[in-house]
Design a protein around this motif. Structure first.
Motif, PDB file in Angstrom:
ATOM      1  N   LEU A  72       0.852  -1.175   0.000  1.00 45.92           N
ATOM      2  CA  LEU A  72       0.000   0.000   0.000  1.00 45.92           C
ATOM      3  C   LEU A  72       0.894   1.233   0.000  1.00 45.92           C
ATOM      4  O   LEU A  72       1.880   1.297   0.734  1.00 45.92           O
ATOM      5  CB  LEU A  72      -0.900   0.033   1.238  1.00 45.92           C
ATOM      6  CG  LEU A  72      -2.176  -0.792   1.195  1.00 45.92           C
ATOM      7  CD1 LEU A  72      -2.903  -0.676   2.536  1.00 45.92           C
ATOM      8  CD2 LEU A  72      -3.081  -0.336   0.068  1.00 45.92           C
ATOM      9  N   VAL A  73       0.566   2.187  -0.868  1.00 46.85           N
ATOM     10  CA  VAL A  73       1.260   3.472  -0.899  1.00 46.85           C
ATOM     11  C   VAL A  73       0.413   4.453  -0.116  1.00 46.85           C
ATOM     12  O   VAL A  73      -0.742   4.727  -0.467  1.00 46.85           O
ATOM     13  CB  VAL A  73       1.457   3.967  -2.340  1.00 46.85           C
ATOM     14  CG1 VAL A  73       2.073   5.360  -2.337  1.00 46.85           C
ATOM     15  CG2 VAL A  73       2.346   3.000  -3.114  1.00 46.85           C
ATOM     16  N   SER A  74       0.937   4.989   0.971  1.00 47.06           N
ATOM     17  CA  SER A  74       0.209   5.958   1.795  1.00 47.06           C
ATOM     18  C   SER A  74       0.908   7.301   1.745  1.00 47.06           C
ATOM     19  O   SER A  74       2.017   7.423   1.226  1.00 47.06           O
ATOM     20  CB  SER A  74       0.115   5.460   3.246  1.00 47.06           C
ATOM     21  OG  SER A  74       1.418   5.258   3.774  1.00 47.06           O
ATOM     22  N   GLY A  75       0.208   8.324   2.233  1.00 47.74           N
ATOM     23  CA  GLY A  75       0.759   9.669   2.207  1.00 47.74           C
ATOM     24  C   GLY A  75       0.396  10.431   0.956  1.00 47.74           C
ATOM     25  O   GLY A  75       0.912  11.512   0.706  1.00 47.74           O
ATOM     26  N   THR A  76      -0.527   9.895   0.116  1.00 45.49           N
ATOM     27  CA  THR A  76      -0.990  10.598  -1.077  1.00 45.49           C
ATOM     28  C   THR A  76      -2.256  11.358  -0.732  1.00 45.49           C
ATOM     29  O   THR A  76      -2.811  11.249   0.352  1.00 45.49           O
ATOM     30  CB  THR A  76      -1.294   9.610  -2.207  1.00 45.49           C
ATOM     31  OG1 THR A  76      -2.444   8.850  -1.851  1.00 45.49           O
ATOM     32  CG2 THR A  76      -0.135   8.682  -2.445  1.00 45.49           C
ATOM     33  N   THR A  77      -2.725  12.153  -1.664  1.00 47.84           N
ATOM     34  CA  THR A  77      -3.924  12.961  -1.441  1.00 47.84           C
ATOM     35  C   THR A  77      -5.156  12.319  -2.045  1.00 47.84           C
ATOM     36  O   THR A  77      -6.168  12.973  -2.231  1.00 47.84           O
ATOM     37  CB  THR A  77      -3.725  14.356  -2.069  1.00 47.84           C
ATOM     38  OG1 THR A  77      -3.488  14.185  -3.468  1.00 47.84           O
ATOM     39  CG2 THR A  77      -2.567  15.073  -1.431  1.00 47.84           C
ATOM     40  N   THR A  78      -5.096  11.041  -2.363  1.00 51.88           N
ATOM     41  CA  THR A  78      -6.220  10.380  -3.028  1.00 51.88           C
ATOM     42  C   THR A  78      -6.779   9.298  -2.115  1.00 51.88           C
ATOM     43  O   THR A  78      -6.301   8.165  -2.124  1.00 51.88           O
ATOM     44  CB  THR A  78      -5.777   9.740  -4.352  1.00 51.88           C
ATOM     45  OG1 THR A  78      -5.084  10.708  -5.116  1.00 51.88           O
ATOM     46  CG2 THR A  78      -6.975   9.223  -5.129  1.00 51.88           C
TER      47      THR A  78
END
Length: 539
Positions: free
Chosen positions: A337-343
């Protein structure tokens, strides 16, 4: 099950293959196709510069140094084939690569590139290991009967598995075409294995088309296998023999086996993705972009911030996006999981409408987007079918080759794509050309049903051959694969109802084995049994 079903396809080709080989095995027979000029009859012959050896055999125009003359590889560089008429471009390009890599045309057998004590471990760890029955079962039987051998290599051209005719294997031992030896172009010059891996396409290399003089009594057909998940080359499957040429049926079968292996890998990839996606969908409200274990974007990135794939960091948990932002990479099940995005996941817009393709059977091929249903020309249907079969996308040059072979023109493909994108707005991306909407295709559904061994659903879905009027080499291979597997699955596991449904298709209508099974399994008074008997009498 789907591996063994290639047997029927192999049997269909074997008769033509054996007929071609019946006059080709004599070393004193006609010269094989080779780079250089053409003879008076139009057959290509080796470009020999008029020189012959002491034994009377022609000496290839690109010979490097020899023990007698001391000629150097540098001297051979100026006489690489392709500069004269009649040389295949694939071969001349390969010879140039080989000579520039310093390969001596008088080089001896292939070198041992693996520690044979570790060969078992390397085989067990290789991604092609689960597919070995598919890669060798049908080909090995054909190879043994037609005096050939089957070779499976890793991505570097190192032989991992070998099977086939025992006499030919003994001959292959003398040139190093055996387990643990390396056959890349950098080591052995132009050859089926090395050139297929270098060109990333199925190839045939005949007799004196080999750069090494040692290999001029061999001919081979090989095809690379690409992992649909990572996009990396996994290895190569090759059929080789001491005949001066190969029947085109051999190349067709080798390419079909490689494509089927990639299809099996794709099915496994889709199954992993579906399991991962189900776990991801349980996290409603949690922001993040879902990645596969290889860095493919699966869900949660509607804005395309990451693109279709990201390069995973070698160490650490920080990932740099294309727009300069840094995000955190977190392990999740079998992916990330890629976290820290604005989506955030919960605010993702509704997905685009699916593109539905109906390409099976004799009717006009159609595409539907949402409620719009469009009849397609054969060429547009072929392009969409190829893009559906290559979800990673294809360049104009690749599409042109798949549609027309070496005679294709990428400019024509770009024009057709332009017209197709105008018809199906928002469904075809560029650089490379690819389908950007979810795809629902009847011919792709057949693959899932074959993997699930669901004969009743398979019989309902199979309306006939894939784009039966198409002459595209790629689509013809896919069409043959599906036909062989569907027929075999129904014969093995189908009920009389399923067989009757298949008997209404173009290929099933006069299929003697299907009709005999129906006549035997249905009650004598059943109208379907009567129809089957009538068709049998008419055949």
């Amino acid at each position: 099950m789907s591996y063994a079903d290639l047997d029927a396809y192999s049997r269909r080709l074997r008769a033509a293959h054996d007929e071609a080989l019946s006059g080709a095995g004599d070393p004193g027979g006609p010269a094989p196709a080779a780079p250089g000029r053409t003879s008076d009859s139009g057959e290509p012959v080796a470009a020999t510069r008029g020189r012959t050896s002491d034994s009377g055999e022609p000496v290839a125009a690109t010979r490097g140094r020899t023990s007698d003359s001391g000629e150097t590889v540098a001297a051979a560089r100026g006489r690489v084939p392709g500069l004269g008429e009649g040389t295949r471009r694939l071969i001349s390009t390969s010879w140039r690569r080989s000579v520039e890599a310093g390969v001596d045309p008088e080089h001896g057998p292939a070198p041992l590139s693996l520690d044979l004590s570790h060969l078992g471990d390397l085989r067990d760890a290789h991604p092609l290991r689960p597919l070995l029955p598919l890669l060798t079962e049908t080909l090995a039987r054909m190879a043994d009967e037609s005096r050939h051998i089957v070779v499976v290599t890793d991505r570097d051209g190192r032989v991992l598995w070998r099977d086939g005719n025992l006499g030919v294997m003994r001959s292959a031992d003398r040139i190093g075409l055996s387990e643990g030896h390396g056959w890349s172009e950098e080591r052995m010059g132009t050859n089926g294995i090395g050139t297929a891996l270098a060109a990333l396409r199925p190839v045939n290399v005949y007799s004196a088309e080999h750069l090494l003089r040692l290999l001029h009594v061999w001919s081979c057909s090989a095809a690379p296998i690409v992992d649909p998940d990572s996009g990396e080359v996994l290895g190569c499957v090759d059929v080789s023999g001491t005949a001066p040429s190969l029947h085109p049926a051999t190349a067709a079968l080798v390419g079909t086996v490689a494509r089927l292996a990639e299809s099996q890998l794709a099915l496994r990839m889709y199954e992993r993705d579906e399991r991962l996606l189900r776990r991801y969908e349980e996290l409603r409200g949690r922001p993040g972009i879902l990645l596969s274990a290889t860095g493919r974007v699966i869900a949660g990135d509607p804005g395309g911030a990451l693109g279709p794939r990201v390069r995973l960091p070698a160490d650490g948990d920080r990932l740099l996006l294309r727009d300069g932002r840094t995000v955190t990479l977190e392990p999740f099940c079998d992916g990330y999981l890629v976290s820290g995005t604005t989506t955030p996941v919960t605010t993702a817009p509704s997905p685009p409408p699916a593109l539905r393709l109906c390409f099976l059977g004799e009717g006009i091929p159609t595409a539907a987007v949402g409620e719009r249903r469009l009849p397609l020309s054969l060429r547009h249907a072929e392009i969409l079918a190829l893009l559906a079969l290559h979800p990673r996308g294809l360049s104009a040059e690749q599409l042109s080759f798949h549609l027309y072979g070496d005679a294709g023109n990428p400019v024509t493909i770009r024009a057709e794509i332009h017209r197709l994108r105008a018809q199906l707005r928002g469904t075809i991306g560029a650089k490379p050309y690819r389908l950007t909407s979810p795809v629902e295709a009847d011919f792709l559904e057949l693959r899932h049903l074959l993997a699930a061994n669901a004969p009743a659903a398979l019989a309902r879905t199979y309306k006939g051959p894939l784009l039966p009027r198409s002459e595209s080499p790629e689509i013809r291979r896919e069409r043959d694969e599906l036909e062989v597997q569907v027929r075999a699955c129904l014969l093995l596991h189908g009920s009389p109802d399923d067989l009757w449904t298949y008997a209404q298709t173009a290929n099933g209508r006069d299929d003697l084995q299907i009709l005999e099974r129906l006549a035997e399994s249905l009650p004598f008074a059943d109208h379907r049994a009567a129809a089957a008997r009538a068709r049998l009498y008419a055949c």
